[in-house]
Design a protein around this motif. Structure first.
Motif, PDB file in Angstrom:
ATOM      1  N   MET A  70       0.827  -1.211   0.000  1.00 30.85           N
ATOM      2  CA  MET A  70       0.000   0.000   0.000  1.00 30.85           C
ATOM      3  C   MET A  70       0.856   1.254   0.000  1.00 30.85           C
ATOM      4  SD  MET A  70      -3.280  -0.436   0.012  1.00 30.85           S
ATOM      5  CE  MET A  70      -3.549   1.309   0.233  1.00 30.85           C
ATOM      6  N   LEU A  93      -1.917   4.479  13.890  1.00 26.41           N
ATOM      7  CA  LEU A  93      -2.657   5.232  12.887  1.00 26.41           C
ATOM      8  C   LEU A  93      -1.843   5.565  11.640  1.00 26.41           C
ATOM      9  CD1 LEU A  93      -4.827   7.693  14.989  1.00 26.41           C
ATOM     10  CD2 LEU A  93      -5.468   5.570  13.896  1.00 26.41           C
ATOM     11  N   LEU A 151      -1.190   3.824   8.991  1.00 22.71           N
ATOM     12  CA  LEU A 151      -1.859   3.422   7.757  1.00 22.71           C
ATOM     13  C   LEU A 151      -3.012   4.381   7.447  1.00 22.71           C
ATOM     14  CD1 LEU A 151      -1.896   1.337   5.495  1.00 22.71           C
ATOM     15  CD2 LEU A 151      -3.549   0.040   6.805  1.00 22.71           C
ATOM     16  N   TYR A 189      -3.605   6.662   4.151  1.00 26.73           N
ATOM     17  CA  TYR A 189      -4.866   6.700   3.408  1.00 26.73           C
ATOM     18  C   TYR A 189      -5.359   8.126   3.199  1.00 26.73           C
ATOM     19  CZ  TYR A 189      -6.673   2.169   2.205  1.00 26.73           C
ATOM     20  OH  TYR A 189      -6.900   0.986   1.574  1.00 26.73           O
ATOM     21  N   PHE A 248      -3.566   9.549   0.465  1.00 23.75           N
ATOM     22  CA  PHE A 248      -4.033   8.897  -0.751  1.00 23.75           C
ATOM     23  C   PHE A 248      -5.334   9.549  -1.253  1.00 23.75           C
ATOM     24  CE2 PHE A 248      -5.238   4.486  -2.623  1.00 23.75           C
ATOM     25  CZ  PHE A 248      -4.807   4.901  -3.862  1.00 23.75           C
ATOM     26  N   VAL A 249      -6.283   9.742  -0.325  1.00 22.97           N
ATOM     27  CA  VAL A 249      -7.560  10.339  -0.710  1.00 22.97           C
ATOM     28  C   VAL A 249      -7.339  11.744  -1.254  1.00 22.97           C
ATOM     29  CG1 VAL A 249      -9.757  11.191   0.157  1.00 22.97           C
ATOM     30  CG2 VAL A 249      -8.927   8.985   0.897  1.00 22.97           C
TER      31      VAL A 249
END
Lengths: 288, 311
Positions: free
Chosen positions: A223, A262, A264, A268, A271-272
């Motif tokens: 990821m 937290l 990851l 994210y 990423f968003v």
């Protein structure tokens, strides 16, 4: 604050290296390799195993792991992925096939690793404290960063200043046009995939010196590498370096200021934001 | 309407009625396998509603399923609500989550979507563990109901039946047609004036809704809910394997994959508990290299070949 900056940047060195590996596989060989994180953990397992059983220095393991992973990834590309490239009618169909096939490989690698070592790959190597510009960190982080920069720099020079490197970059721009100017596209793709795998495994061996991994952690690294590649723009080495620095810093900040669990979620969030505002990547020229 | 469409629906209805009698004959061990199987039938049929025609591999099932299970746990244990409240609320929450994810990722190429859903269950699990540890106190969540295995089985059968009916209607509607064109060639779909993003988001939201509903229904089975247990990334992969093994191109395809795979998976879990991941990997490779269109696709291919030979 300074601590976050220093350890965040040191962490991003290895992240950038791993993202370069994935970039070669996805940007050049056009294979979305979701077993990337497992190859990384395999490198880490090799470092752990050689160190605990026969006191081989992880730095020496790096030298050993690179050719082995190169050969392994070359075989995987040649015998498992190339048939998929050949049968696919479109880039979309190839993506679905390669995603499913590399999922399969990732689970097989996990299964094999669990049977070798089911627990954590915990070992101590160069874990003495060291002070850099007033911030204390451990020596292994600094060494890993140094080696990552060395390999990444070498790769950058190779890509930009040699004939083979230019061929690799040409394929990443257009497979069809490269074929027309006489580049052996299947060969270059196999080379890029194998090289990417070798770099990923080396990154794993380096990471294992300062982060304790286990057999099933690979997906988290997949990821992270993917987020860095997308953030930097596919095929952009400088973009990947900047993106790795951002991810390394944000993760370290979240881990020290809020909670290590937290990281990851922080990845994210980045990423968003990238998907919403700059899907082509910070330095990318075109959308995927 | 072709008569074969009605025949298909009639057969499905007959199968649902037959399946409803299973708890009369099976009990104990086999009934528990039947519940698991029915859970996967509902999950993978609803997965195939979106991923079948569009070829977008969704790995978010585990995340939505977890939302369902966890909300049942927290609403019954922390807020003393009846089981029926989370059963209605959880699917709506998951649908809202799916809507947001869809809006963020489905406007772009499929790769982003797969990557985003890949770590989703893990990320939500981390987030919930953190919230639970810091703000709620790490109490256990108990789900105590009077439901036995056969109650859960009937509820899941009902959900699976509804999903099937919905899929049957979707296949004959404008949106189903739009999704098939998107799956064949997204550029073409956009050029003929299909709002591709909207069609994909609607269908993805639907699958999120049903995954959470199934997660909520199955929650009483565990009686004790932990984030680590309900947000299992493995579930997402199992659903993908079962649906693709049967064949996601037909509405009844996943059914063909689920039944044998559930039994084999159960057997592997008992015989080789440490090799289950390895087995999962081999199943993926089997699908990609041997059965790219699933068992159903292979049967249809054989039938076509025989048909050609005759004419």
């Amino acid at each position: 604050m300074l601590d976050i900056l220093v350890s965040g940047l040191l962490l991003s060195g290895t992240y950038a290296l791993v993202a370069m590996g994935l970039n070669l596989q996805y940007g050049v060989a056009r294979i979305m390799n979701l077993a990337n994180g497992e190859v990384l953990v395999l490198g880490a397992l090799a470092a752990f195993w050689l160190y605990t059983t026969s006191q081989v220095s992880p730095l020496l393991t790096v030298v050993l792991v690179a050719p082995v992973s190169f050969a392994g990834n070359w075989l995987i590309y040649r015998y498992l992925l190339k048939p998929l490239v050949r049968r696919s009618k479109s880039q979309g169909a190839l993506e679905v096939d390669s995603i499913l096939a590399t999922f399969g490989m990732s689970f097989i690698i996990i299964g094999v690793m669990v049977s070798i070592e089911g627990g954590f790959f915990a070992y101590k190597y160069l874990s003495e404290p060291i002070s850099i510009i007033g911030s204390t960190t451990s020596l292994n982080r600094l060494v890993a960063f140094g080696v990552a920069v060395l390999i990444g720099g070498g790769l950058y020079l190779w890509l930009n200043h040699t004939r083979a490197g230019v061929a690799v970059r040409a394929v990443s721009v257009s497979t069809e046009a490269s074929g027309l100017v006489g580049i052996n596209v299947p060969r270059v793709s196999a080379l890029a995939f194998a090289l990417g795998g070798a770099i990923t495994a080396v990154g794993g061996a380096l990471i294992s010196t300062f982060i304790t991994l286990d057999a099933s952690i690979g997906v988290v690294f997949t990821m992270k590498a993917l987020i860095i590649v997308i953030m930097g723009g596919v095929g952009e080495i400088r973009g990947a370096i900047v993106a790795a620095a951002i991810l390394g810093l944000v993760e370290t900040a979240v881990a020290t200021l809020i909670d290590p669990g937290l990281t990851l979620a922080a990845a994210y969030l980045i990423f968003v934001l990238i998907l919403l505002f700059r899907p082509q990547g910070l330095f990318g020229r075109r959308a995927l | 309407m072709k008569p074969s469409g009605w025949l298909e629906l009639l057969i499905a209805a007959a199968l649902v009625v037959l399946a409803a009698f299973v708890p009369m004959f099976a009990n104990g061990y086999w009934l528990s396998i039947a519940v698991t199987g029915m859970m996967y039938i509902a999950l993978s049929t609803s997965w195939a509603l979106f991923s079948g025609p569009t070829h977008y591999i969704s790995l978010a099932t585990g995340a939505f399923f977890g939302v369902g299970g966890y909300m049942v746990g927290t609403m019954m244990s922390d807020y003393q609500l009846s089981f029926w409240v989370p059963l209605i609320v959880a699917p709506l929450v998951a649908a809202a989550l799916a809507l947001l994810i869809g809006i963020a990722t489905l406007r772009l190429s499929g790769v982003y979507f797969v990557i985003f859903t890949l770590g989703l269950a893990e990320m939500i699990r981390n987030l919930i563990s953190w919230i639970q540890n810091n703000f709620l106190g790490s109490r256990g969540l108990y789900v105590l109901t009077d439901f036995r295995d056969h109650h859960l089985y009937w509820m899941l059968l009902g959900v699976a039946g509804v999903i099937y009916l919905l899929g049957w209607i979707v296949n004959r509607s404008r949106i189903g047609f739009a999704l098939r064109i998107i799956g064949n060639d997204e550029t073409v779909a956009r050029h003929v004036g299909i709002n591709t993003a909207t069609a994909k988001v609607i269908m993805f939201t639907t699958t999120g809704f049903f995954a959470a509903l199934v997660g909520a229904i199955i929650a009483p089975r565990w009686s004790y809910i932990e984030p680590n247990q309900v947000f299992s990334p493995q579930l997402s992969f199992l659903v993908v394997i079962m649906a693709l093994l049967g064949g996601a191109g037909r509405l009844w395809g996943p059914l063909v994959g689920v039944i044998p795979f559930t039994i084999i998976w159960e057997w592997v879990g008992v015989q080789f508990p440490n090799q289950s991941t390895l087995f999962l990997g081999l199943a993926f490779l089997l699908i990609v290299y041997v059965l790219p269109n699933g068992v159903v696709g292979r049967i249809e291919q054989l039938r076509d070949r025989i048909g050609e030979g005759r004419s």
